[in-house]
Design an enzyme around this catalytic site. Structure first.
Site, PDB file in Angstrom:
ATOM      1  N   ASP A  13      -6.455  -3.407  -6.743  1.00 24.30           N
ATOM      2  CA  ASP A  13      -7.241  -4.346  -7.544  1.00 24.30           C
ATOM      3  C   ASP A  13      -7.358  -3.927  -9.007  1.00 24.30           C
ATOM      4  O   ASP A  13      -8.365  -4.190  -9.662  1.00 24.30           O
ATOM      5  CB  ASP A  13      -8.652  -4.541  -6.938  1.00 24.30           C
ATOM      6  CG  ASP A  13      -8.577  -5.032  -5.513  1.00 24.30           C
ATOM      7  OD1 ASP A  13      -7.665  -5.824  -5.201  1.00 24.30           O
ATOM      8  OD2 ASP A  13      -9.416  -4.610  -4.693  1.00 24.30           O
ATOM      9  N   GLY A  40      -4.358  -9.083  -2.753  1.00 24.23           N
ATOM     10  CA  GLY A  40      -4.933 -10.278  -3.367  1.00 24.23           C
ATOM     11  C   GLY A  40      -4.728 -10.129  -4.857  1.00 24.23           C
ATOM     12  O   GLY A  40      -5.356  -9.287  -5.481  1.00 24.23           O
TER      13      GLY A  40
END
Ligand code: GDP
Ligand code: IMO
Ligand code: MG
Length: 445
Positions: A13, A40
């Site tokens: 991230d 993600g």
């Protein structure tokens, strides 16, 4: 032409999605080489917002070729969901998304096992994303895995039975529901195989052809170096090699064809899931970073654990990856502080450590030693030149460069393309094959 690996230098991230998207105009293809939909990657530009899990971030650039490499683990239903979302948003994928027929399939029993294990593990749990990543890689390494090309094979049912024989006793012991007959799972796989067929190919051959034609390839790492199954905080890691070496094994592009590694680092530290985190801020400062940095997982929505920048961990990651250049992200999140501590060592059992330890117990005990740098207390978002940054922000960047042994070539002060500083840098010029002007034009569009 140049081939460059983008890799996270912390626990994931770091803003890889943003940086890949930003640099895309300088490359002909973007390749994912490991992981699955545990990733993600957020990409924002104008009023558009995408959260990619499996598909390379290059897909948002019309005409750009994208490859999902052999090193990935792919849940076909998750891929179809992502394709549907992209198509609904007007993003075309036909003919330019190429999926390795050697990539491993994440099957329903992998997810069931991941969830059952985590549910039973109590305090010791890894805190996985629950997507079946670990069990799918386990089956691959044990040589019982199913490659995407085999989902429609007449031998599939036997392969599924082989896996189920191994997993069902464990699932039963953990109190999970039985999974059903291999024949039923095989029917589902055959339906997936049909929809996957147009995307599947020998991606190695495709990539070798592009290399010979002088095309430039950008590798998009997922997760982060400290989650690497070999070099990370084992066993609190993912089950693949996010570090730059993985780009080669996970794509079939030889290491000799890779020209550089761009490490992505946040201006502070976050981690999601379990495992040691020296210097985790459990009080109001951690809460402040989480709120201001919007540190909630893209995939699971879980709050991310926060801490100050850890130069010991990042220096280790710089060396593991051979990251000559860095993209420093989320500098804006630190705008409001009077002082900013940076971890420069760990104190452990009366000893001062300056190298990242391999031993879990040492990491759990490690007390960070901080150096305190002055804050700048001014907004940095919107600065397009280093010279526009407050002096203290520039000093912060320079100090991090010295501490970790790599040069900052990209500074990000917001989630959008337009919120990025790209100071002149001859190495980045070379890595972007003289196409940096196209990157800047896209940033300023
Ligand atoms: P990735 O997994 O490495 O691609 O990173 P994620 O997308 O999971 O998390 C990074 C988050 O920070 C996303 O919400 C981005 O939109 C956001 N982001 C990226 N760069 C910046 C930045 O410089 N400043 C701020 N405030 N947010 C950023
Ligand atoms: P991106 O690409 C942050 C973490 C999980 C857990 C561990 C193992 O967005 O940076 P897994 O499901 O992979 O078996 O979980 O790894 N993890 C991530 N943390 N960013 C990610 O991806 C992650 N992918 C996995 O939280 O601690
Ligand atoms: Mg992420």
């Amino acid at each position: 032409m140049s081939n460059v690996v983008i890799v996270g230098l912390q626990w994931g991230d770091e803003g890889k999605g943003k940086v890949v998207d930003l640099l895309c105009p300088a490359f002909d293809a973007v390749v994912r080489y490991q992981g699955g939909h545990n990733a993600g990657h957020t990409v924002k530009f104008g009023d558009r917002h995408f959260a990619l899990r499996l598909i390379p971030s290059g897909i948002l650039h019309p005409g750009q070729e994208c490859v999902m490499g052999n090193g990935m683990v792919i849940a076909p239903n998750a891929l179809f969901e992502e394709l549907d979302e992209l198509h609904a948003a007007g993003v075309e994928t036909a003919g330019r998304l190429h999926v390795s027929n050697r990539a491993q399939a994440i099957l329903p029993m992998h997810k069931a096992l991941d969830l059952a294990r985590e549910g039973a593990a109590g305090k010791e749990k890894v805190g996985t994303t629950g997507r079946g990543i670990g069990p799918a890689y386990e089956m691959k390494i044990a040589r019982f895995g199913v490659r995407l090309a085999e989902l429609g094979s007449p031998r599939l049912e036997d392969r599924l039975r082989t896996q189920l024989v191994r997993m069902e006793p464990e699932l039963a012991a953990l109190g999970a529901e039985p999974l059903g007959e291999p024949a039923r799972i095989a029917d589902q796989c055959r339906a997936w195989a049909e929809r996957l067929a147009p995307y599947l190919t020998d991606t190695e051959h495709l990539l070798h052809g592009w290399l010979e034609a002088g095309r430039s390839i950008l590798f998009e790492g997922a997760q982060g170096s400290l989650l690497d199954v070999d070099h990370g905080t084992y066993p609190y890691v993912t089950s693949s090699n996010p570090t730059a070496g993985g780009a080669s094994t996970g794509s079939g592009v030889p290491p000799t064809a890779i020209d550089g590694v761009l490490g992505i680092v946040k201006a502070y530290t976050t981690r999601v899931g379990g495992g040691p985190f020296p210097g985790e801020l459990l009080g109001s400062e951690g809460e402040f970073l989480r709120k201001r940095g919007n540190e909630f997982g893209t995939v699971t929505g879980r709050p991310r654990r926060c801490g100050w920048f850890d130069a010991v961990a990042v220096r280790y990651a710089v060396r593991l990856n051979g990251a000559e250049l860095l993209a420093l992200t989320k500098l804006d999140v630190l705008d409001g502080f009077d002082e900013i501590p940076v971890c420069v060592g760990y104190r452990c059992g009366g000893e001062l450590l300056t190298e990242f330890p391999s031993c879990l117990e040492t990491l759990e005990e490690a007390e960070p030693v901080y150096e305190t740098l002055p804050g700048w207390k001014r907004e940095t978002a919107g600065c397009l030149e280093l010279e526009q940054l407050p002096d203290a922000a520039r000093a912060y960047i320079e100090r991090l460069e010295r501490l970790v042994g790599a040069q900052v070539a990209v500074v990000s002060t917001g989630p959008r393309r337009s919120e990025t500083i790209l100071p002149p840098n001859p190495t980045l010029d070379r890595w972007t094959s003289g196409r940096l002007a196209e990157v800047l034009a896209q940033r300023d569009a």
